[in-house]
Design a protein around this motif. Sequence first.
Motif, PDB file in Angstrom:
ATOM      1  N   UNK A  74       0.819  -1.209   0.000  1.00  0.00           N
ATOM      2  CA  UNK A  74       0.000   0.000   0.000  1.00  0.00           C
ATOM      3  C   UNK A  74       0.857   1.265   0.000  1.00  0.00           C
ATOM      4  N   UNK A  75       1.883   1.294   0.830  1.00  0.00           N
ATOM      5  CA  UNK A  75       2.771   2.461   0.892  1.00  0.00           C
ATOM      6  C   UNK A  75       3.511   2.647  -0.428  1.00  0.00           C
ATOM      7  N   UNK A  81       2.135   6.498  -7.129  1.00  0.00           N
ATOM      8  CA  UNK A  81       1.040   7.335  -7.608  1.00  0.00           C
ATOM      9  C   UNK A  81       1.329   8.812  -7.387  1.00  0.00           C
ATOM     10  N   UNK A  82       1.946   9.124  -6.274  1.00  0.00           N
ATOM     11  CA  UNK A  82       2.184  10.540  -5.917  1.00  0.00           C
ATOM     12  C   UNK A  82       3.181  11.210  -6.859  1.00  0.00           C
ATOM     13  N   UNK A  83       4.003  10.430  -7.549  1.00  0.00           N
ATOM     14  CA  UNK A  83       4.963  11.029  -8.478  1.00  0.00           C
ATOM     15  C   UNK A  83       4.427  11.104  -9.902  1.00  0.00           C
ATOM     16  N   UNK A 106       1.175  -4.654 -11.198  1.00  0.00           N
ATOM     17  CA  UNK A 106       1.735  -4.201 -12.468  1.00  0.00           C
ATOM     18  C   UNK A 106       1.047  -2.899 -12.905  1.00  0.00           C
ATOM     19  N   UNK A 107      -0.266  -2.860 -12.784  1.00  0.00           N
ATOM     20  CA  UNK A 107      -1.005  -1.655 -13.153  1.00  0.00           C
ATOM     21  C   UNK A 107      -0.633  -0.479 -12.264  1.00  0.00           C
ATOM     22  N   UNK A 108      -0.193  -0.771 -11.027  1.00  0.00           N
ATOM     23  CA  UNK A 108       0.210   0.283 -10.101  1.00  0.00           C
ATOM     24  C   UNK A 108       1.635   0.764 -10.278  1.00  0.00           C
ATOM     25  N   UNK A 109       2.373   0.172 -11.217  1.00  0.00           N
ATOM     26  CA  UNK A 109       3.719   0.650 -11.513  1.00  0.00           C
ATOM     27  C   UNK A 109       4.852  -0.203 -10.998  1.00  0.00           C
TER      28      UNK A 109
END
Length: 282
Positions: A74-75, A81-83, A106-109
């Motif tokens: 989660x972190x 996402x924040x970048x 994977x979708x989350x980077x």
Amino acid sequence: MTGVPHSAGTARPSTAAPAGACDAHCHIVDPRFSPSGTGGPAGMAIEDYQQLQRRIGTTRAVFVQAKSHGTDHACLLDAIRRLDGNARGIGVLHPSITDSELKRLDAGGIRGLRFSLWKPADAIVTVDMIEPLAKRIADLGWHVQLHLSGDQIVEAAALLARLPCPIVFDHMGRLPPDRGPDHPAFAVIVDLVRKGRAWVKLAGAYLNTGQGPPYGDATRIARAYVAQVPERLVWGSDWPHVTETHKPDDAELFDLLAVWAGSDRVRDLILIENPAELYGFR
């Protein structure tokens, strides 16, 4: 300028970062994502890391899952996402992970899995998990990131040769500083790199030294990689330097890359083009 948590000094690097420069190894530790939501170290959250970016001039980052967050991403996903497209992540998983969860990550980077086995006693994963997970992530285009000692790399050479996905060696392969590139692990690593199977992170000068600053023995190791395989190297700060009681100056660590690279062209390759290829930055 004001100081950055977990980083000595306040001055900017003497060598300016080129546009699109990537810090390919750093960690985010945020107690807001701990099970209790309280406690834990302060000054290691994404907002703190963004202060470091402003200081040293990097704009892209690769966040490596912190041990304190275990296999809960989660972190890590929040930091990516924040970048806003300028970050990727390296996770930590067990072979029981489902295919649907892999697709979500994977979708989350997330683009790879780390196996930090340098100290087996406090490791979250084990060496026998590497190959099963490598087979699971190969079709996603992910890689395995290995934090092993030089001796461990030599012992695992046969395993590494048969992995179906790329390999990224943490912290210059953790070669014994007194032997450096003369240690047999260096040849194992360079052989895999030349075959297009591996990459090396030029990070953790303070983990590759018996001398301390200005890290002449670590410089010998880094320059040996630059001489052999400059097109497969990336650089990382290793902020927030969790292993270090006395925090290093990140501006000095950033400037050290110019010493290692030997030219602006090679430095830019390590900071921009190589990480763009490895992590899929556009």
